[in-house]
Design an enzyme around this catalytic site. Sequence first.
Site, PDB file in Angstrom:
ATOM      1  CB  CYS A  47      -1.153  -0.716   1.155  1.00 16.64           C
ATOM      2  SG  CYS A  47       0.283   0.216   2.716  1.00 16.64           S
TER       3      CYS A  47
ATOM      4  CD  GLU B 118      -4.493  -0.587  -4.641  1.00 16.96           C
ATOM      5  OE1 GLU B 118      -5.752  -0.721  -4.156  1.00 16.96           O
ATOM      6  OE2 GLU B 118      -2.674   0.433  -3.913  1.00 16.96           O
TER       7      GLU B 118
HETATM    8  P1  NAD Z   1      -9.571  -6.741   0.017  1.00 18.18           P
HETATM    9  O1  NAD Z   1     -10.120  -5.236   0.875  1.00 18.18           O
HETATM   10  O2  NAD Z   1     -10.441  -7.131  -0.912  1.00 18.18           O
HETATM   11  O3  NAD Z   1     -10.019  -7.508   1.685  1.00 18.18           O
HETATM   12  C1  NAD Z   1      -9.123  -7.504   2.632  1.00 18.18           C
HETATM   13  C2  NAD Z   1      -9.764  -7.634   3.709  1.00 18.18           C
HETATM   14  O4  NAD Z   1     -11.722  -7.890   3.343  1.00 18.18           O
HETATM   15  C3  NAD Z   1     -10.099  -9.471   3.655  1.00 18.18           C
HETATM   16  O5  NAD Z   1     -10.556 -10.266   5.158  1.00 18.18           O
HETATM   17  C4  NAD Z   1     -11.090  -9.855   3.064  1.00 18.18           C
HETATM   18  O6  NAD Z   1     -11.873 -10.643   3.206  1.00 18.18           O
HETATM   19  C5  NAD Z   1     -12.365  -8.516   3.259  1.00 18.18           C
HETATM   20  N1  NAD Z   1     -12.906  -8.212   2.992  1.00 18.18           N
HETATM   21  C6  NAD Z   1     -13.369  -8.389   1.836  1.00 18.18           C
HETATM   22  N2  NAD Z   1     -15.011  -8.434   0.401  1.00 18.18           N
HETATM   23  C7  NAD Z   1     -14.424  -7.809   1.858  1.00 18.18           C
HETATM   24  C8  NAD Z   1     -16.877  -7.118   1.895  1.00 18.18           C
HETATM   25  N3  NAD Z   1     -17.450  -6.942   1.380  1.00 18.18           N
HETATM   26  N4  NAD Z   1     -17.243  -6.810   3.647  1.00 18.18           N
HETATM   27  C9  NAD Z   1     -16.264  -7.496   4.323  1.00 18.18           C
HETATM   28  N5  NAD Z   1     -14.704  -7.396   4.568  1.00 18.18           N
HETATM   29  C10 NAD Z   1     -15.416  -7.529   3.355  1.00 18.18           C
HETATM   30  O7  NAD Z   1      -7.992  -6.204   0.149  1.00 18.18           O
HETATM   31  P2  NAD Z   1      -7.312  -7.045  -0.316  1.00 18.18           P
HETATM   32  O8  NAD Z   1      -7.083  -7.012  -2.032  1.00 18.18           O
HETATM   33  O9  NAD Z   1      -7.136  -8.531   0.417  1.00 18.18           O
HETATM   34  O10 NAD Z   1      -5.762  -6.237   0.407  1.00 18.18           O
HETATM   35  C11 NAD Z   1      -4.992  -4.990  -0.915  1.00 18.18           C
HETATM   36  C12 NAD Z   1      -5.634  -3.444  -0.817  1.00 18.18           C
HETATM   37  O11 NAD Z   1      -5.527  -3.432   0.808  1.00 18.18           O
HETATM   38  C13 NAD Z   1      -4.983  -2.501  -2.043  1.00 18.18           C
HETATM   39  O12 NAD Z   1      -5.939  -1.922  -1.908  1.00 18.18           O
HETATM   40  C14 NAD Z   1      -4.256  -2.056  -0.647  1.00 18.18           C
HETATM   41  O13 NAD Z   1      -4.079  -0.541  -0.888  1.00 18.18           O
HETATM   42  C15 NAD Z   1      -4.769  -1.810   0.660  1.00 18.18           C
HETATM   43  N6  NAD Z   1      -3.976  -2.046   1.519  1.00 18.18           N
HETATM   44  C16 NAD Z   1      -3.428  -1.266   2.416  1.00 18.18           C
HETATM   45  C17 NAD Z   1      -2.895  -0.671   3.296  1.00 18.18           C
HETATM   46  C18 NAD Z   1      -3.077   0.454   3.845  1.00 18.18           C
HETATM   47  O14 NAD Z   1      -2.219   1.036   5.184  1.00 18.18           O
HETATM   48  N7  NAD Z   1      -3.477   1.716   3.724  1.00 18.18           N
HETATM   49  C19 NAD Z   1      -1.778  -1.511   4.134  1.00 18.18           C
HETATM   50  C20 NAD Z   1      -2.280  -2.911   3.300  1.00 18.18           C
HETATM   51  C21 NAD Z   1      -3.145  -3.167   1.925  1.00 18.18           C
END
Ligand code: NAD
Length: 490
Positions: A290, A390
Amino acid sequence: MVVGARIATKEKLPNYIGGEWHTESVDSYLPVYNPALDEVIAEVPLSSKAEVDRAVQVAKKAYATWSNTPAVDRVQYLFKLKQLLEDHKEEIARILTQEHGKTLEEARGEMRRTIENVEVATGIPSLMQGRLLQDVSRGIDQEEIRQPMGVFAMLAPFNFPAMVPWWFAPHALATGNTYIIKPSEQTPCSQQAIFELIEKAGFPKGVINLVHGARETAEALIEHPDIEGISFVGSTPVARAIYKKAAEYGKRVQAQGGAKNFLVVMPDASMKFTVDSIVSSAYGCAGQRCLAGSAVLSIGEKHRALTDQLIDATSRLKVGYGLSEGVDMGPVISRKQQARVLDYIQIGSDEGAKPILDGRAKKVKEYKGYFVHPTIFDEVEPEMRIAREEIFGPVLSVTHARDLEEALAIVEKNPYGNAISLYTQSGKWAREFKLRVRCGNVGINVGVAAAMAFFPFAGMKDSFFGDLHGQGMDAIRFFTDAKVVISRWV
Ligand code: NAD
């Protein structure tokens, strides 16, 4: 899974609830892949509402005793965990590489940061201290005390599967709350290994629990009446939805979202240093950080020299399996994400940007996984999709900006505000930049502006929804309620 062993093929991962490993109430599983090999390495349970309720109930029961355990005693378990993590960090790093694809060196770095958060939380007996003003009025004292609240839960992203839950868990536990972690369904294995160490550390039953699952499990946690608050890290659309849902259910919430991070290069920047830093920021973890820089704003006449050197340095990166010697960059997380990144490369070309290094031209022959070679687009206009959205893969866009003023205007228009870096030798420019830019984590000649555990992880705009960030003093405030006591003795 036994810490120390290679991930057992197709192992069904159990939940860890109330100090015991549970599989019996789960009947639905998803495969977990090694993204470099395209092989199933485990199966992750999709925990039901009933399983979530079971975890919340044991955590609630454990809270009664844990919250009344002195902070100095609570942190003793974190000291034990820290030592166990030190002893097993190499094995967990190897698991991380197998489930995520990042190189072993990157996985080792992730373990370092995981441990650092545990270390910082061992200082909570000092950090949690309240304050007292004697004689606010004659014979009346006023004090503020901070108290734990109950059961909190964490929903994790796939990209730092060992570390991200531990941006929050140590602070929640040390301040006296009990906790539930739901890892990403794509990368649940390293957290599983960490929970084997939690068991060894001997935390009282129910204080810290692991519940696997995907969206439905996450929603069941947010909706549960006995959950006090949610920490979420993931993509912006989900962060926004979780922020809204948590508010609807009256929960405390901090939701960290996605990013588009700019790397601004001033004409006086030291060229070789800057190029190396940009390459490491953009292509580390295959661009799936991120804090990854994904859009260069190059200012002044050295634009051509910068792009030439970027092509040269990037072309030398060796792409392959992160456990192999000499590999600089691993695959992306899934077949779906590989297709998405390749789509973006096509979108960039269709929008008229110039692919000066096209990752589609090369293949990794030895492994069947989800590889995309590093890609660079030049002549990118700020309104193009590849400059605004992104991508979360090894794709870098380069835009030529007239001056710092124009660069700041481009940054301001972008919806995200997670991280940004400036490359310069001028203190004047650096100062102006750090004060004016609307972005949470600012690097000056630092390509990945990662806050250490004693500072808050400070996203802004569409990269963060909430008031109190993870880590630092924000974490203490997030996991405690403030109470003000005014006393007079007559
Ligand atoms: P994601 O949003 O797809 O999933 C994250 C979590 O949410 C998972 O545990 C998933 O099971 C859950 N989830 C998915 N859809 C959901 C919903 N509708 N309701 C409730 N829970 C739900 O993210 P990802 O693909 O696993 O991770 C990558 C993303 O995370 C990128 O966009 C990255 O930039 C971001 N990220 C941000 C930071 C930060 O500090 N800002 C750090 C690491 C990653």
